[in-house]
Design a protein around this motif. Structure first.
Motif, PDB file in Angstrom:
ATOM      1  N   TYR A 197       0.828  -1.205   0.000  1.00  0.00           N
ATOM      2  CA  TYR A 197       0.000   0.000   0.000  1.00  0.00           C
ATOM      3  C   TYR A 197       0.869   1.265   0.000  1.00  0.00           C
ATOM      4  CZ  TYR A 197      -3.115   3.592   1.934  1.00  0.00           C
ATOM      5  OH  TYR A 197      -3.826   4.749   2.166  1.00  0.00           O
ATOM      6  N   CYS A 198       1.943   1.264   0.812  1.00  0.00           N
ATOM      7  CA  CYS A 198       2.836   2.420   0.869  1.00  0.00           C
ATOM      8  C   CYS A 198       3.550   2.634  -0.462  1.00  0.00           C
ATOM      9  CB  CYS A 198       3.858   2.230   1.991  1.00  0.00           C
ATOM     10  SG  CYS A 198       3.161   2.273   3.655  1.00  0.00           S
ATOM     11  N   LEU A 199       4.019   1.551  -1.056  1.00  0.00           N
ATOM     12  CA  LEU A 199       4.705   1.667  -2.338  1.00  0.00           C
ATOM     13  C   LEU A 199       3.782   2.192  -3.423  1.00  0.00           C
ATOM     14  CD1 LEU A 199       6.795  -1.636  -2.327  1.00  0.00           C
ATOM     15  CD2 LEU A 199       7.676   0.702  -2.109  1.00  0.00           C
ATOM     16  N   ALA A 200       2.519   1.788  -3.354  1.00  0.00           N
ATOM     17  CA  ALA A 200       1.580   2.155  -4.413  1.00  0.00           C
ATOM     18  C   ALA A 200       1.001   3.552  -4.238  1.00  0.00           C
ATOM     19  CB  ALA A 200       0.440   1.141  -4.470  1.00  0.00           C
ATOM     20  N   THR A 201       0.959   4.053  -3.015  1.00  0.00           N
ATOM     21  CA  THR A 201       0.217   5.291  -2.782  1.00  0.00           C
ATOM     22  C   THR A 201       1.066   6.477  -2.341  1.00  0.00           C
ATOM     23  OG1 THR A 201      -0.245   4.630  -0.492  1.00  0.00           O
ATOM     24  CG2 THR A 201      -1.867   4.006  -2.172  1.00  0.00           C
ATOM     25  N   SER A 202       2.072   6.287  -1.482  1.00  0.00           N
ATOM     26  CA  SER A 202       2.688   7.451  -0.846  1.00  0.00           C
ATOM     27  C   SER A 202       4.181   7.611  -1.071  1.00  0.00           C
ATOM     28  CB  SER A 202       2.444   7.396   0.670  1.00  0.00           C
ATOM     29  OG  SER A 202       3.226   6.381   1.277  1.00  0.00           O
ATOM     30  N   LEU A 203       4.875   6.595  -1.526  1.00  0.00           N
ATOM     31  CA  LEU A 203       6.327   6.711  -1.640  1.00  0.00           C
ATOM     32  C   LEU A 203       6.720   7.809  -2.623  1.00  0.00           C
ATOM     33  CD1 LEU A 203       8.738   5.346  -0.325  1.00  0.00           C
ATOM     34  CD2 LEU A 203       8.940   3.888  -2.347  1.00  0.00           C
ATOM     35  N   GLY A 204       5.894   8.048  -3.626  1.00  0.00           N
ATOM     36  CA  GLY A 204       6.172   9.116  -4.579  1.00  0.00           C
ATOM     37  C   GLY A 204       6.087  10.500  -3.961  1.00  0.00           C
TER      38      GLY A 204
END
Length: 310
Positions: free
Chosen positions: A253-260
């Motif tokens: 979820y973190c990689l897909a939503t907020s890491l950017g």
């Protein structure tokens, strides 16, 4: 022309203000030594206990999806996020009130108001767009100069003020206040506050700012992650599932939503710290020396001046 009377023993040279000189650097003028970290908020036993309590409850509020036992009612409760969202504002108010009652004087309140207003004004400059959030840079440097107690209060108050300014009021706001308080407090706990200066200090603050900017995003994701349960089975929280499976979904979820957003936020914090950090640190330390937080305010009239000649 009259000869002035001799000064009593034990007093330093006349300063024109009628205040004695203690003979200790930084104390005779009512200001702390230049190399010391300011203690704008004097943390006592009650304040430390309140900070420990709110931090422990904050860990529970953020991590309950991963920490709750699969057989417990909390793991399967849909009301748990709302319960913590209602509980945290009251606890934060109690903690801030306790710290203010224990050691927040008028000078510290004035400094708090200025820095919180500056932090709140900086947040709309990026408003989270592509991770451009200069507010982190100011919170880290302020916590470094003014100490952990002041840092926690500043981070919480600045985030609250910025939420009102940007219209970002919602169940996530108390979580943001607590997390930003941790970020700024952690900067005040970094090693070498009285000795480390120059490029070494900027390197430490830049590294801390980068790590804390990424961790801020990871921690805040835990607040919103349970709300999407069932919407996307590959990355959503599944009540009662084993820890390793929910943890894998959370990382996805973190990689897909907020890491950017988290990585650019860290990069912006590092760039601002390396380019503007030295100037801001000097300005903050100059202001704290003039404020002399550790010296109680006293008011005494100056002695009448005698005529130079008769």
């Amino acid at each position: 022309m009259t000869v002035p009377p001799p000064r009593p023993e034990g007093l330093g040279p006349a300063s024109g203000s009628g205040r004695p000189d203690s003979g200790v650097p930084g104390l005779g003028s009512g200001r702390p030594a230049a190399g010391r970290q300011a203690r704008a908020v004097r943390l006592g036993p009650r304040s430390i206990a309140a900070l420990a309590l709110i931090s422990a409850i904050g860990v529970m509020a953020f991590g309950w999806p991963l920490l709750a036992d699969s057989a417990s009612g909390l793991a399967h409760s849909k009301d748990a996020p709302w319960l913590f969202a209602a509980l945290l504002p009251m606890l934060l108010a109690v903690v801030v009130a306790t710290i203010a009652d224990a050691g927040l004087d008028a000078k510290a309140i004035a400094m708090l108001g200025v820095l919180a207003a500056a932090g709140a004004a900086m947040r709309p400059l990026g408003a989270g767009t592509a991770g451009i959030e200069p507010m982190f840079f100011l919170m880290v440097l302020s916590g470094r100069v003014l100490g952990p107690g002041f840092g926690f209060v500043l981070g919480s108050v600045a985030m609250f003020a910025s939420a009102l300014l940007t219209g970002g009021v919602g169940p996530w706001m108390p979580f943001q206040m607590l997390t930003m308080g941790w970020v700024s407090m952690g900067a005040g706990l970094l090693p070498g506050p009285d000795r480390l200066r120059g490029r070494g200090e900027l390197a430490v603050l830049a590294a801390y700012g980068a790590v804390s900017a990424v961790l801020y995003g990871l921690v805040m994701n835990l607040q919103g992650w349970p709300y999407i349960a069932g919407l996307a089975s590959g990355v959503s929280f599944v009540p009662g599932d084993p820890l390793d499976q929910n943890l894998a979904r959370y990382l996805a979820y973190c990689l897909a939503t907020s890491l950017g957003w988290d990585l650019p936020r860290a990069l912006v914090t590092v760039i601002l710290t390396c380019t503007l950090g030295g100037t801001v640190l000097r300005a903050l330390r100059r202001a704290t020396r003039r404020a002399a937080f550790e010296v109680p305010a006293s008011f005494s009239p100056d002695p009448p001046r005698e005529a130079a000649s008769r």
